[in-house]
Motif scaffolding. Structure first.
Motif, PDB file in Angstrom:
ATOM      1  N   LEU A  89       4.944  -9.898   5.038  1.00  0.00           N
ATOM      2  CA  LEU A  89       6.736  -8.621   4.235  1.00  0.00           C
ATOM      3  C   LEU A  89       6.881  -8.668   3.214  1.00  0.00           C
ATOM      4  N   THR A  90       7.969 -10.431   3.594  1.00  0.00           N
ATOM      5  CA  THR A  90       8.470 -11.181   2.875  1.00  0.00           C
ATOM      6  C   THR A  90       7.726 -11.991   1.682  1.00  0.00           C
ATOM      7  N   ALA A  91       6.166 -11.846   1.924  1.00  0.00           N
ATOM      8  CA  ALA A  91       5.539 -12.540   0.687  1.00  0.00           C
ATOM      9  C   ALA A  91       5.394 -11.304  -0.703  1.00  0.00           C
ATOM     10  N   THR A 165       7.573   1.397  -0.146  1.00  0.00           N
ATOM     11  CA  THR A 165       8.325   0.864  -0.468  1.00  0.00           C
ATOM     12  C   THR A 165       8.772   1.207  -2.350  1.00  0.00           C
ATOM     13  N   VAL A 166       7.884   0.508  -2.826  1.00  0.00           N
ATOM     14  CA  VAL A 166       7.912   0.420  -4.026  1.00  0.00           C
ATOM     15  C   VAL A 166       8.037   1.883  -5.011  1.00  0.00           C
ATOM     16  N   LYS A 191      15.839  -4.098   1.524  1.00  0.00           N
ATOM     17  CA  LYS A 191      16.548  -4.263   2.951  1.00  0.00           C
ATOM     18  C   LYS A 191      16.348  -2.827   3.648  1.00  0.00           C
ATOM     19  N   ALA A 192      16.166  -1.306   3.047  1.00  0.00           N
ATOM     20  CA  ALA A 192      16.498  -0.114   4.221  1.00  0.00           C
ATOM     21  C   ALA A 192      15.206  -0.738   4.474  1.00  0.00           C
ATOM     22  N   LEU A 193      13.654  -1.247   4.577  1.00  0.00           N
ATOM     23  CA  LEU A 193      12.643  -1.374   5.395  1.00  0.00           C
ATOM     24  C   LEU A 193      12.985  -2.332   6.475  1.00  0.00           C
TER      25      LEU A 193
END
Length: 196
Positions: A89-91, A165-166, A191-193
């Motif tokens: 998820l960070t990637a 999210t996007v 950030k909300a996710l």
């Protein structure tokens, strides 16, 4: 990170890319002026100075002239280039953020117009699921290339969550008529996710 240089496209590829851009530019202008449903492929072709057969060599359908872009392969490459210590998820968040910054800096107005058309045109909106499914698979494959041990389900869930999210950030951006900063919106959505 990949250090191999990207080959420079040849003259033929550059001409094809220019023709695609010209067709898309004229199509977008006509869609905004006349409405998507009221614009024909023949009108787009005439405005772009190409035959309708040339149009169909570059875009299989009228919908494709709005939907087609080079963003997904760009993001997939950016995902693959993320450091191996980042979780999926960070990637995705970092690759999408980097890609959005690039697209936003060079084509903000076009992106806003295309995204608005997709969200507001039923024929285009109906195709969104098919396009997002293909994008989800591409991003999941890019994640697996970084970490072959990660399960297919885990990479697909991460890719689907990132796309949702996007997409939500894009919808908020269109609702603001482009007044809000898209990369900041996408960052806030992530950030909300996944709150800190």
């Amino acid at each position: 990170m990949s250090t191999s240089p990207t080959p420079t496209p040849g003259l033929r590829e550059r001409k094809k890319a220019q023709t695609r851009r010209t067709i898309q530019d004229h199509a977008l202008r006509l869609f905004l002026a006349q409405g998507y449903q009221n614009t024909t492929v023949e009108e787009i072709s005439a405005a772009a100075g190409v035959s309708h057969m040339t149009f169909f060599r570059h875009f299989p359908t009228k919908e494709a002239v709005v939907e087609s872009d080079d963003y997904d392969p760009l993001i997939a490459r950016l995902i693959q280039e993320r450091p191996p210590h980042e979780d999926s998820l960070t990637a995705l968040r970092n690759a999408l953020g980097q890609g959005l910054e690039t697209v936003y800096a060079t084509g903000k107005d076009e992106l806003l117009a295309r995204t608005r058309l997709i969200f507001e045109t039923p024929a285009l909106r109906a195709r969104t699921w098919d396009n997002q499914y293909a994008t989800q698979r591409l991003f999941a494959d890019a994640l697996r290339s970084r970490n072959p041990d990660e399960s297919d389900l885990a990479t697909r869930v991460a890719a689907a969550a990132a796309l949702a999210t996007v997409t939500t950030a894009l919808a908020a951006w269109v609702d603001s008529d482009g007044a809000l900063d898209l990369p900041a919106l996408a960052d806030d959505a992530f950030k909300a996710l996944r709150p800190a």
